[in-house]
Design a protein around this motif. Structure first.
Motif, PDB file in Angstrom:
ATOM      1  N   LEU A  10       0.849  -1.186   0.000  1.00 31.21           N
ATOM      2  CA  LEU A  10       0.000   0.000   0.000  1.00 31.21           C
ATOM      3  C   LEU A  10       0.886   1.238   0.000  1.00 31.21           C
ATOM      4  O   LEU A  10       1.809   1.347   0.823  1.00 31.21           O
ATOM      5  N   VAL A  11       0.610   2.144  -0.906  1.00 26.86           N
ATOM      6  CA  VAL A  11       1.405   3.363  -1.023  1.00 26.86           C
ATOM      7  C   VAL A  11       0.471   4.524  -1.346  1.00 26.86           C
ATOM      8  O   VAL A  11      -0.587   4.327  -1.944  1.00 26.86           O
ATOM      9  N   GLN A  12       0.867   5.713  -0.966  1.00 28.19           N
ATOM     10  CA  GLN A  12       0.072   6.896  -1.273  1.00 28.19           C
ATOM     11  C   GLN A  12       0.335   7.370  -2.700  1.00 28.19           C
ATOM     12  O   GLN A  12       1.375   7.050  -3.300  1.00 28.19           O
ATOM     13  N   THR A  13      -0.592   8.137  -3.215  1.00 25.92           N
ATOM     14  CA  THR A  13      -0.417   8.741  -4.538  1.00 25.92           C
ATOM     15  C   THR A  13       0.904   9.503  -4.586  1.00 25.92           C
ATOM     16  O   THR A  13       1.230  10.256  -3.669  1.00 25.92           O
ATOM     17  N   GLY A  14       1.641   9.275  -5.663  1.00 24.14           N
ATOM     18  CA  GLY A  14       2.938   9.910  -5.831  1.00 24.14           C
ATOM     19  C   GLY A  14       4.098   9.107  -5.278  1.00 24.14           C
ATOM     20  O   GLY A  14       5.260   9.462  -5.502  1.00 24.14           O
ATOM     21  N   GLY A  15       3.797   8.035  -4.592  1.00 27.44           N
ATOM     22  CA  GLY A  15       4.840   7.204  -3.999  1.00 27.44           C
ATOM     23  C   GLY A  15       5.464   6.242  -5.000  1.00 27.44           C
ATOM     24  O   GLY A  15       5.125   6.235  -6.190  1.00 27.44           O
ATOM     25  N   THR A  77      16.338 -12.742 -11.876  1.00 25.06           N
ATOM     26  CA  THR A  77      15.348 -11.847 -11.286  1.00 25.06           C
ATOM     27  C   THR A  77      15.035 -10.690 -12.222  1.00 25.06           C
ATOM     28  O   THR A  77      15.926 -10.149 -12.880  1.00 25.06           O
ATOM     29  N   MET A  78      13.762 -10.339 -12.241  1.00 30.22           N
ATOM     30  CA  MET A  78      13.294  -9.183 -13.000  1.00 30.22           C
ATOM     31  C   MET A  78      12.705  -8.185 -12.014  1.00 30.22           C
ATOM     32  O   MET A  78      12.212  -8.572 -10.951  1.00 30.22           O
ATOM     33  N   TYR A  79      12.733  -6.910 -12.408  1.00 29.60           N
ATOM     34  CA  TYR A  79      12.255  -5.855 -11.514  1.00 29.60           C
ATOM     35  C   TYR A  79      11.306  -4.918 -12.257  1.00 29.60           C
ATOM     36  O   TYR A  79      11.337  -4.806 -13.490  1.00 29.60           O
ATOM     37  N   LEU A  80      10.481  -4.228 -11.478  1.00 26.65           N
ATOM     38  CA  LEU A  80       9.673  -3.141 -12.007  1.00 26.65           C
ATOM     39  C   LEU A  80       9.717  -2.012 -10.985  1.00 26.65           C
ATOM     40  O   LEU A  80       9.149  -2.128  -9.891  1.00 26.65           O
ATOM     41  N   GLN A  81      10.417  -0.951 -11.342  1.00 27.95           N
ATOM     42  CA  GLN A  81      10.449   0.240 -10.501  1.00 27.95           C
ATOM     43  C   GLN A  81       9.285   1.110 -10.898  1.00 27.95           C
ATOM     44  O   GLN A  81       9.168   1.503 -12.068  1.00 27.95           O
ATOM     45  N   MET A  82       8.426   1.402  -9.951  1.00 31.70           N
ATOM     46  CA  MET A  82       7.226   2.187 -10.216  1.00 31.70           C
ATOM     47  C   MET A  82       7.285   3.476  -9.407  1.00 31.70           C
ATOM     48  O   MET A  82       7.336   3.439  -8.171  1.00 31.70           O
ATOM     49  N   ASN A  83       7.316   4.599 -10.120  1.00 30.56           N
ATOM     50  CA  ASN A  83       7.355   5.913  -9.482  1.00 30.56           C
ATOM     51  C   ASN A  83       6.096   6.696  -9.820  1.00 30.56           C
ATOM     52  O   ASN A  83       5.361   6.347 -10.743  1.00 30.56           O
ATOM     53  N   SER A  84       5.855   7.754  -9.077  1.00 28.92           N
ATOM     54  CA  SER A  84       4.698   8.627  -9.321  1.00 28.92           C
ATOM     55  C   SER A  84       3.421   7.816  -9.445  1.00 28.92           C
ATOM     56  O   SER A  84       2.628   8.009 -10.384  1.00 28.92           O
ATOM     57  N   LEU A  85       3.205   6.935  -8.500  1.00 23.94           N
ATOM     58  CA  LEU A  85       2.065   6.028  -8.574  1.00 23.94           C
ATOM     59  C   LEU A  85       0.746   6.774  -8.431  1.00 23.94           C
ATOM     60  O   LEU A  85       0.653   7.791  -7.711  1.00 23.94           O
ATOM     61  N   LYS A  86      -0.245   6.275  -9.140  1.00 21.11           N
ATOM     62  CA  LYS A  86      -1.574   6.862  -9.158  1.00 21.11           C
ATOM     63  C   LYS A  86      -2.594   5.822  -8.677  1.00 21.11           C
ATOM     64  O   LYS A  86      -2.345   4.617  -8.795  1.00 21.11           O
ATOM     65  N   PRO A  87      -3.749   6.263  -8.215  1.00 24.27           N
ATOM     66  CA  PRO A  87      -4.779   5.297  -7.797  1.00 24.27           C
ATOM     67  C   PRO A  87      -5.153   4.313  -8.906  1.00 24.27           C
ATOM     68  O   PRO A  87      -5.458   3.144  -8.616  1.00 24.27           O
ATOM     69  N   VAL A 120      -2.776   1.850  -4.413  1.00 26.17           N
ATOM     70  CA  VAL A 120      -2.362   3.244  -4.328  1.00 26.17           C
ATOM     71  C   VAL A 120      -3.543   4.041  -3.782  1.00 26.17           C
ATOM     72  O   VAL A 120      -4.608   4.084  -4.401  1.00 26.17           O
ATOM     73  N   SER A 121      -3.347   4.639  -2.646  1.00 26.58           N
ATOM     74  CA  SER A 121      -4.420   5.398  -2.010  1.00 26.58           C
ATOM     75  C   SER A 121      -4.375   6.858  -2.457  1.00 26.58           C
ATOM     76  O   SER A 121      -3.297   7.417  -2.710  1.00 26.58           O
ATOM     77  N   SER A 122      -5.549   7.453  -2.556  1.00 27.45           N
ATOM     78  CA  SER A 122      -5.631   8.858  -3.002  1.00 27.45           C
ATOM     79  C   SER A 122      -5.587   9.810  -1.822  1.00 27.45           C
ATOM     80  O   SER A 122      -5.627   9.409  -0.677  1.00 27.45           O
TER      81      SER A 122
END
Length: 122
Positions: A10-15, A77-87, A120-122
């Protein structure tokens, strides 16, 4: 073949979050890899794909500029870096093994992980 995802949460918007996919039972360096996601009530969609060497990538329009796919063949191993997350990024994210076609498009094999939830929480 076993694909095991981790790193969701769980991450906030923009996380940011970094997903990992550990592969076993497969010659990892011989297969392209991809990340898919499926939100409730929606079809599973390709988020990003990467070729065997890690030198070519493809992204869904929704992921471009925010997500980065990478792989470490020495670690299987594979990765996915996710930035600026949105709801709207909220979904279960799945790891997949597949191939890259001549056109550069990613084509999945029927090898899937169990998925990791990203909220992703708003």
């Amino acid at each position: 073949v076993q694909l095991v995802e981790s790193g969701g949460g769980l991450v906030q918007t923009g996380g940011s979050l970094r997903l990992s996919c550990a592969a076993s039972g497969i010659t990892f360096s011989s297969v392209a890899m991809g990340w898919y996601r499926q939100a409730p009530g929606k079809q599973r969609e390709l988020v990003a794909g990467i070729n065997t060497e890690g030198t070519s990538t493809t992204y869904a329009d929704s992921a471009k500029g925010r997500f980065t796919i990478s792989r470490d063949n020495a670690k299987n191993t594979m990765y996915l870096q996710m930035n600026s997350l949105k709801p709207e990024d909220t979904a279960v994210y799945y790891c997949n093994a597949g191939r890259v076609g001549y056109s550069g498009n990613y084509h999945p094999y029927d090898y899937w992980g169990q998925g990791t939830q990203v909220t992703v929480s708003s």
